[in-house]
Write a protein that holds these residues in place. Structure first.
Motif, PDB file in Angstrom:
ATOM      1  N   UNK A  77       3.173   1.484   9.560  1.00 10.54           N
ATOM      2  CA  UNK A  77       4.440   0.817   9.314  1.00 10.54           C
ATOM      3  C   UNK A  77       4.870   1.160   7.898  1.00 10.54           C
ATOM      4  N   UNK A  78       6.166   1.006   7.625  1.00 11.76           N
ATOM      5  CA  UNK A  78       6.634   1.197   6.248  1.00 11.76           C
ATOM      6  C   UNK A  78       7.860   0.340   6.003  1.00 11.76           C
ATOM      7  N   UNK A  79       8.009  -0.097   4.730  1.00 13.33           N
ATOM      8  CA  UNK A  79       9.097  -0.973   4.340  1.00 13.33           C
ATOM      9  C   UNK A  79       9.559  -0.601   2.932  1.00 13.33           C
ATOM     10  N   UNK A  80      10.879  -0.669   2.716  1.00 13.71           N
ATOM     11  CA  UNK A  80      11.438  -0.506   1.377  1.00 13.71           C
ATOM     12  C   UNK A  80      11.420  -1.851   0.663  1.00 13.71           C
ATOM     13  N   UNK A  93      14.345  -1.779  -4.321  1.00 10.13           N
ATOM     14  CA  UNK A  93      14.536  -0.339  -4.092  1.00 10.13           C
ATOM     15  C   UNK A  93      13.664   0.548  -4.977  1.00 10.13           C
ATOM     16  N   UNK A  94      12.654  -0.001  -5.609  1.00 10.17           N
ATOM     17  CA  UNK A  94      11.844   0.838  -6.491  1.00 10.17           C
ATOM     18  C   UNK A  94      10.560   1.320  -5.828  1.00 10.17           C
ATOM     19  N   UNK A  95      10.209   0.822  -4.633  1.00 16.61           N
ATOM     20  CA  UNK A  95       8.952   1.200  -3.997  1.00 16.61           C
ATOM     21  C   UNK A  95       9.108   1.178  -2.490  1.00 16.61           C
ATOM     22  N   UNK A  96       8.291   1.991  -1.828  1.00 20.62           N
ATOM     23  CA  UNK A  96       8.155   1.981  -0.375  1.00 20.62           C
ATOM     24  C   UNK A  96       6.693   1.689  -0.067  1.00 20.62           C
ATOM     25  N   UNK A  97       6.459   0.678   0.772  1.00 23.09           N
ATOM     26  CA  UNK A  97       5.106   0.289   1.153  1.00 23.09           C
ATOM     27  C   UNK A  97       4.775   0.900   2.509  1.00 23.09           C
ATOM     28  N   UNK A  98       3.585   1.485   2.617  1.00 25.22           N
ATOM     29  CA  UNK A  98       3.163   2.192   3.828  1.00 25.22           C
ATOM     30  C   UNK A  98       1.763   1.735   4.190  1.00 25.22           C
ATOM     31  N   UNK A 107      -5.656   0.639   4.559  1.00 20.93           N
ATOM     32  CA  UNK A 107      -5.100   0.806   3.210  1.00 20.93           C
ATOM     33  C   UNK A 107      -3.597   0.599   3.219  1.00 20.93           C
ATOM     34  N   UNK A 108      -3.098   0.129   2.071  1.00 25.58           N
ATOM     35  CA  UNK A 108      -1.666  -0.008   1.815  1.00 25.58           C
ATOM     36  C   UNK A 108      -1.310   0.912   0.659  1.00 25.58           C
ATOM     37  N   UNK A 109      -0.314   1.787   0.876  1.00 26.28           N
ATOM     38  CA  UNK A 109       0.145   2.705  -0.167  1.00 26.28           C
ATOM     39  C   UNK A 109       1.446   2.190  -0.767  1.00 26.28           C
ATOM     40  N   UNK A 110       1.608   2.442  -2.070  1.00 25.99           N
ATOM     41  CA  UNK A 110       2.850   2.132  -2.776  1.00 25.99           C
ATOM     42  C   UNK A 110       3.439   3.457  -3.244  1.00 25.99           C
ATOM     43  N   UNK A 111       4.539   3.867  -2.602  1.00 30.20           N
ATOM     44  CA  UNK A 111       5.168   5.165  -2.879  1.00 30.20           C
ATOM     45  C   UNK A 111       6.428   4.952  -3.698  1.00 30.20           C
ATOM     46  N   UNK A 112       6.592   5.764  -4.742  1.00 25.47           N
ATOM     47  CA  UNK A 112       7.764   5.685  -5.610  1.00 25.47           C
ATOM     48  C   UNK A 112       8.769   6.747  -5.176  1.00 25.47           C
ATOM     49  N   UNK A 113       9.920   6.360  -4.583  1.00 27.75           N
ATOM     50  CA  UNK A 113      10.878   7.374  -4.101  1.00 27.75           C
ATOM     51  C   UNK A 113      11.651   8.063  -5.209  1.00 27.75           C
TER      52      UNK A 113
END
Length: 651
Positions: free
Chosen positions: A181-184, A188-193, A200-206
């Motif tokens: 799953x993923x959520x913004x 708007x500074x991070x996307x959680x995956x 695991x939970x990832x924090x992605x910086x777009x």
């Protein structure tokens, strides 16, 4: 000036792509102020950048003209603007005569390098409106990027302003496992995956294309929920009936709650910040106050229900029953009395329209949707489709139905769903190949509605293309964006536009990749008003974790020629850089393409030693090929000019 040589034609007050001579991107993305934008410009809720509380500092300027005063305010973690770091930027607009802030505006703004000999601020606005921004230099504060999850377990950020082989792919990062799953984040500074196979939970910086954090969470995390204004993300397990709360500032788990047994389903009330979590194996439901991080109610329902959604209009939650011909409905907080809403067939998914009025209980395998009016609980229509479908996504006016064994999608006009009326349904081709041609499709949204409404971006993984569909009576996509990655399975829009955070104050979050002197250009179309502000950006062009001693770019050298067409070869290359980051560089990705053709290859290179890398490739035919290398650790990006030419010989 003949605008066609720039790939643009003027039509009805908008600049659009010329589909005949130059099928490039639609410049609607960076001309958002021309659109009749609606009330989606809501407050960011005082979003903070990074850890800790930020004070408005850095650059503060005020310029007055007639009765309008405009201020530029910037905020960053170190109270100064640094290259490669998050920057919150905003404009305050004040009416001096009426002595109050000016609300309801849709200003345009962008940041451009301030260099000797550049045109004046007014000329910059004219050029921007006519030709769009210089995508390689200007940073739009009114644009979108597309973010895709891809079949090779990578995540990509795409700039839709350009539709060229090397330019539209801004970032590419490997997730190292299949996403669930993923959520913004609301700010708007991070996307959680979530990665179910890795727990695991990832924090992605777009904005930077980097994975900022990897958090170990519960077993098999498959679903998530985030709330605006709260520094938390809730993760639900797909197997053990547990949920966890993760603090988005410290990336630490702060709460574990056992709901019951089995897979967790989420629904949420965003107004009261309440999370509903249902454990399908045991049938238990909890109501969680996300602000207080406390469970306020526990209920026992039927087990083995399949999906859940919430309607703010009726203040009810709805649960799908995959074996019986009804949907469960209840007020989860005040009056937890369960009702059964009768439908046609069974339901495996439930989707509530954005206005809360309509419930769609669907069995996608059978191609059937039962429409229920939430106020009365009565089924009003049954829609049957020729093709099976796997997801329903709502825009402000339509429900999009993604079919799996055809390239077509179906659209339901929600205003036509009154009882006794004939529902308005149309079918539109989105590409040429059915999505299921790539194999198993994950339960991730392949349709992303535009933030201002009026259309959507749709990923067709079989075509490896993102399609822009506009809802103004079009029977085909308005534009197509070829993805230079593996097949895009899911798409999300990262909206970087200015939003009115409080009366008269418009802000967004951005990042300036290079140090230097810049101009922030501010423009109001009606009445015409233009202002430019100077920004001083310190630091260097690399990410914060890599500090170089000079500004030399890494040098790429290709080894092991000659290359023969039709043969499997190991292409080796070296990257010489003044200062290697600590540890191995693990994010080297490569893009190969042949100019003038559709052939391309996107892959990751493996290390064979210090500064040495290789990958396997079969060049299909002789000729000249281009190669670009990307590595966030080394400060190499596809948007930079780092193309290398490879000559391939005939056999």
């Amino acid at each position: 000036m003949d605008r066609r040589k720039f790939g643009l034609v003027e039509h009805g007050g908008f600049l659009m792509s010329d589909p005949v001579n130059n099928p490039g991107p639609c410049p609607l993305w960076h001309r958002a102020w021309y659109l009749n934008r609606h009330s989606w410009l809501s407050a960011l809720g005082g979003a903070l950048i990074g850890a800790g509380v930020l004070a408005w500092a850095g650059s503060v300027s005020a310029i007055e003209k007639q009765e309008v005063q405009i201020e530029l305010l910037t905020a960053s973690k170190n109270k100064e603007i640094r290259a490669g770091e998050m920057l919150k930027i905003g404009f305050s607009i004040f009416d001096k005569i009426r002595r109050k802030p000016v609300s309801g505006l849709h200003p345009a703004a962008w940041i451009r390098p301030k260099t000797p000999g550049r045109k004046s601020c007014e000329n910059a606005v004219r050029n921007y409106l006519a030709l769009g921004p210089n995508a390689s230099q200007d940073i739009s504060l009114n644009g979108y990027t597309f973010v895709t999850l891809n079949r090779d377990n990578s995540i990509a950020v795409i700039d839709p302003r350009l539709n060229l082989a090397t330019s539209n792919l801004l970032f590419l990062a490997q997730l190292r496992a299949t996403p669930g799953d993923w959520r913004m984040s609301p700010n708007r500074k991070a996307i959680y995956i979530t990665l179910p196979g890795k727990n695991r939970l990832l924090v992605f910086n777009p904005l930077t294309g980097q994975i900022d954090a990897r958090v170990n969470v519960i077993v098999n995390p498959t679903t998530m929920a985030v709330f605006e204004g709260l520094s938390s993300v809730w993760v639900g397990s797909g197997s053990n009936g547990e949920i966890q709360g993760v603090d988005t500032r410290s990336h630490q788990i702060f709460r574990k709650i056992k709901v019951g047994r089995g897979k967790i389903y989420f629904a949420q009330d965003n107004v009261r910040a309440q999370l509903f979590a249902y454990a399908s194996g045991s049938g238990q439901l909890i109501v969680l106050d996300a602000k207080r991080r406390k469970v306020v109610r526990r209920l026992q329902l039927e087990p083995h229900l399949a999906d859940m959604d919430y309607s703010a209009l009726t203040d009810k939650i709805y649960l799908a029953h995959p074996r019986k011909g009804y949907v469960l409905s209840l007020y989860p907080v005040n009056r937890p009395q369960v009702e059964k809403l009768m439908i046609s067939g069974v339901s495996k998914r439930v989707n509530v329209s954005p206005d809360g009025r309509w419930l769609m209980a669907s069995d996608g395998d059978q191609g059937q949707i039962s429409l229920v009016e939430t106020k009365t609980g009565n089924m009003t229509h049954v829609l049957r489709f020729k093709h099976p479908f796997d997801q329903i996504v709502f825009s402000k006016r339509y429900a999009y139905i993604r079919h799996t064994d055809t390239a077509n999608i179906s659209l339901i006009y929600t205003a036509s769903l009154a009882p006794g009326a004939e529902p308005g349904v149309i079918e539109v081709p989105i590409g040429t190949k059915p999505p299921k041609a790539v194999g198993r499709l994950p339960p991730l949204p392949a349709i992303a509605p535009l933030p201002e409404g009026g259309g959507a971006v749709i990923a067709n993984p079989a075509d490896r293309t993102l399609y822009l569909y506009m809802e103004s009576g079009m029977q085909a996509p308005m534009n197509a964006f070829k993805t230079w990655t593996a097949a895009p399975l899911s798409v999300m829009i990262h909206d970087r536009s200015l939003r009115e955070a409080r009366p008269g104050f418009y802000e967004t979050v951005t990042m300036i990749p290079q140090p230097g002197i810049y101009e922030a250009v501010f423009f109001l179309p009606n009445p015409p008003l233009t202002r430019c502000f100077t920004l001083k950006v310190k630091g260097n062009s690399l990410p914060h974790s890599v500090r170089k001693k000079n500004t030399d770019q890494p040098t790429i050298t290709i080894l092991s020629p000659p290359f023969i067409a039709g043969r499997l070869v190991q292409l080796e290359f070296t990257i010489a850089t003044p200062l290697l980051p600590p540890g191995k560089v693990r994010d080297i990705s490569v893009l190969l393409f042949r100019p003038g053709s559709n052939w391309q290859l996107r892959t990751f290179a493996k290390s064979t030693g210090p500064r040495h890398y290789h990958f396997s490739v079969v060049f299909p035919s002789p000729g000249n090929y281009k190669m670009a290398v990307e590595s966030a650790q080394l400060g190499l990006y596809l948007s930079q000019t780092n193309l290398k030419t490879i000559k391939v010989q005939d056999q």
